[in-house]
Every structure is written in C-alpha cells, then in structure tokens.
Enzyme design. Structure first.
Site: not given
Ligand code: AHR
Ligand code: AHR
Length: 481
Positions: A204, A280
């Site tokens: 994340e 996300d």
């Molecule tokens: O960590 C990379 C990305 O960042 C994740 O998959 C996403 O949730 C956020 O936009």
C-alpha cells in the site's frame, strides 16, 4: 497436484487457493470457477476432470459455443469460502455498471497443463476480482505467505496487477494495509534491475522490491513465459521469491527487514483478497493469473520449493491463441460483414477512422486499396496478427478508447499491443471473429457502419447484444488490391 492432504480446515495452512486451470489439492473435485455466457446469461461451474486434476476446459467450450463467456467466480478450494468475484468500486471506479470492474473473458488465456487444455484469467486494464469478507486470511501483523503462477509476458506499468491481501473497504487506508504479490513494470514506486517486469510486494502506497523505496537491484527482471511469484511476510520480516514456473528453482530476490519507511512495521493487513487490481481498486494494470494460494503462517523456503516442484510437474505450456479459418501472415485480406444489413460492406478506412463501405469489382482503386490489409506477425504478440493498411504502409488497425483507428506504428508497446488481434472462428458460424489481444472480451464490430472492438453487452452503445454475433463475424478473403 497434492499441495496438501485432507487435513481438517482449521489445521490447513492454506487459507485461500484459487485456480482456473487445476485443482490445487490432490483430493479436490469441487468447482474451480464459474462462467456466464452472453447468449442467455446462464452460468455453469467448471470442475477438474478428476480429483486433483486439470480443469474441464471442454465443458466450458461446449457451454460457451457460439457465444461469449465471462469468468464470474473463482472458487476458493480450501473450503473457507474465500471466493473471488467481480470487484466493486473503491477509491477508484471500475468501467462496468455501478463502478464495478470488468470480468475476464473465459477463453482469454488458453494454455495446456500436461497436454490438457485449460484457461487462465486474462486481466485487461479495467478487470478485477475481490473478496472483502474473508475467512482465515491474515490481518494486522500476522504472518502469511502467497504464491501465484502468472504469464511473464503479459504485464504493464499500470497500477496494479496484484494477487493477495488488501483493504476490506477497497480504499487506500494507509501504509502497510496491504501485502500482495505485484507483477509488472511499474516504475512509480519500486523497481529492480533491468527494465522489468519485476515481482514486487504491494504493501500500500508502495510497490516494494526490497528494504528501501525505489530501486533494489537484487530484484531481477523476469523473462520466462510462466512465472512463479512468491511474497511472504511475518512480524519484522518479509521476502520476495520467484522463478520460471516451467523449470528450475526459485530465487530469493529479497529477504529481510520491513521497509525503512514509516507505516510498514508493524503491518496493518486487513485480510481482503484482490486479483488484478490495486488495494484501492486502481484498474490500470494487465496480467494473467493461472493459480495462487495464500497461507496463514510464514512458509519456509523449503515449502515454497516443494510448491515450485509441484507447479513444474503440472507442465504449463502455451497453445494456439487463434482458431477458425487461417489468416496467414504475408497474405493481403479484405473483411466482409456478415450481418444481413451489410453483406456488401467491407472493413475500410476514411483517414484514421475504420468503417465499413460498400466495395466491389467496379469500385475505384482508391476504395479497393482502403479496404485491403496486409497480414503481418502480431506487433504485440507473435502468436497473433496485425493488419497493415495497403494504402498507408506503416499504419495499422489498432484500437484506441475501443474505437478502431488506422494509425502509424509509433513503436510503443501500447501501440503494438493495441494493434494485435487473435482471429477466432466466427461467432455466428461464418468466417472469423477478430479478437483484441489485450482485451479478449472484445472483437472487431461494425456498429452504424463504424468499427470498434466491442464486448457482448458491455457499457458502450456499440456493445449492444442485439446482432452481436453477426456484427463480429467477418468473411476474410483475398484483398481487393
Ligand atoms: O501500493 C500501490 C498502490 O497504491 C495500491 O495498490 C493502491 O491501493 C494505491 O493506489
Ligand atoms: O482501446 C482501449 C485503450 O484505449 C487502448 O488500449 C489505449 O491505447 C487507449 O487508452
């Protein structure tokens, strides 16, 4: 198969096991995945041919004959019910109705296992699967392991072709709220050596290739067609491992301390499962998934090495991406529409717009040339083809925003993939249906005499189900000019 025996669910280290290609337990005879067909919306479940065996691809082929099919569910084989279904909207909307992501074409990623045909999950940008209400998946700083078998030649730099642990809200809730396998050549966060693709960990707000954000050269570029990717984490420690899923052993690309930036130690895992998307619901990535497992507890390297041996023994191999009448590289062709309205019309172009026009032996030579295409080896995948304009050499039919255009080859991977098509047997029984390599739910379609790559019942007007099979079926003959 035989990754585990019939130990009771509570004792099983595997808490999710997903595959559309084979049973991942030696005794498993249940459903592997569900497909839904375009003609009538009916669904069927596809099971292994025998206990522990390869998926019954023939059952899918027969159920989906003369129509399109989508993968609606990838069942969890552990008995915990951690099935993957169409991902809902989150921080980002998907392209389907109500912000859901698209579903994968059921026949988008054909392979063989020990010579038997099976289908993987071909994730185009916009496609994703998720389960936000899981059972037994690691949360907080608890240990987990994951492996996945992927296509090492199908990737991009978008966010994020992931398989693993993510937020239950489908929103970015902060550093350390994910721990998933990532595969691709994104350079937004981490990178490894070479130009990618790399196996990284999506933790994340960062794809990590090692202890630091940014470049960690020990994380090597992957070059094999089939890839085994491993990410695991336990309090204070994590690792990336990987190798060729068809031969050889796993390498350890990183094993050590949690990232040296705030928020990742301890971890804050939430325990949802994602496939093909970011935590996300970022939907820009592409890749192909064949199988994957999540454990509770930190697997030993030796256990992962046994998994690698089992994957190699499954003998993943490529198979043809085309079907129907041959469209031979080096030939020049014209495409005649088969819909009753339009059987005198051929695919032509007016400037960059690809359309259908009435063409016959009395047409001008300019019109004949504009309806004539040279078949070349697929610019983005040599197992498929590209169509070069006869009147504008160096320009090819490609899709952009799902419209067909004639554009000059700009040499980019995006262009080359957008200009690559895999001919199939015509959906209405005539000629060929010309499938987009990167979007196997989509085929050349004429709609109001303009050409698109359309999906059967998708969100765009040109995706209308009425006349779909006819509009996507073309009689391919020697070129007018
Ligand atoms: O960590 C990379 C990305 O960042 C994740 O998959 C996403 O949730 C956020 O936009
Ligand atoms: O046609 C769909 C996509 O639209 C293409 O892949 C891309 O070039 C454009 O964004």
């Amino acid at each position: 198969p035989g990754l585990a025996t019939s130990t009771p669910p509570a004792a099983r280290p595997c808490v999710a096991a997903h595959s559309t290609t084979r049973a991942l337990f030696s005794a498993y005879t249940g459903s592997l995945y569900q497909v839904k067909r375009g003609s009538d919306g009916a669904t069927t479940n596809i099971a292994p041919l025998s206990a522990g065996g390869v998926a019954n691809a023939a059952a899918q082929d027969s159920f989906c004959a003369s129509t399109t099919c989508l993968i609606t569910t990838i069942f969890d084989q552990t008995g915990r019910g951690n099935h993957l279904t169409q991902a809902p909207p989150g921080g980002f909307n998907g392209p389907d109705v109500n912000g859901f992501d698209n579903l994968a074409a059921a026949d988008g990623a054909p392979v063989t296992l020990n010579g038997q045909k099976a289908y993987g999950v071909f994730i185009s940008p916009g496609t994703g699967y998720r389960n936000d209400a899981t059972n037994g998946i690691a949360t907080g700083d608890a240990a987990q392991g994951m492996y996945a078998v992927l296509d090492g030649t199908h990737f991009n730099g978008g966010c994020c072709f992931d398989y693993g642990n993510a937020e239950t809200s489908a929103h970015d809730t902060g550093n350390g709220h994910m721990e998933a396998i990532y595969f691709g050549d994104s350079v937004t966060w981490g990178t490894g050596s070479g130009s990618g693709p790399w196996i990284m960990a999506d933790l994340e707000n960062g794809l990590f290739s090692g202890v630091t954000t940014g470049n960690n050269p020990a994380d090597q570029t992957i070059t094999s067609r089939f890839v085994t990717a491993v990410v695991k984490g336990e309090p204070g420690t994590w690792a990336i491992r990987g190798g060729n899923a068809a031969s050889g052993s796993l390498s350890t690309f990183y094993s050590g301390a949690r990232p040296d930036v705030a928020g990742y130690n301890p971890m804050h895992k939430e325990g949802a499962i994602i496939l093909g998307i970011g935590g996300d619901n970022s939907v820009g990535a592409q890749g192909t998934f064949y199988e994957g497992v999540m454990t509770s507890g930190y697997p030993s390297d030796a256990t992962e090495n046994s998994v690698q041996s089992n994957v190699i023994a499954a003998k993943y191999a490529t198979t043809s991406l085309t079907s129907g009448p041959a469209i031979s590289v080096g030939s020049a062709v014209s495409f005649r529409a088969t819909t009753a309205c339009c059987t005198t019309r051929f695919i032509a172009h007016t400037g960059t717009t690809v359309n259908t026009q009435v063409v016959n032996s009395t047409s001008t030579s300019a019109l004949k040339l504009s309806a004539s295409w040279t078949v070349v080896t697929g610019l983005g995948n040599s197992a498929c083809v590209s169509f070069e304009s006869r009147d504008t050499p160096g320009s090819y039919i490609r899709h952009f925003d799902f419209e067909l255009l004639v554009n000059a080859n700009d040499g980019t991977k995006q262009f080359q993939e957008d200009a690559t098509f895999c001919p199939q047997a015509g959906l209405n029984g005539q000629g060929n249906s010309i499938r987009a390599w990167g979007y196997p739910t989509r085929y050349f379609r004429h709609f109001n005499n303009v050409c698109y790559v359309a999906s059967n019942g998708g969100v765009d007007t040109f995706d209308a189900t009425a006349l779909f099979n006819d509009d996507v079926s073309w009689v391919v003959s020697s070129a007018f000019a």
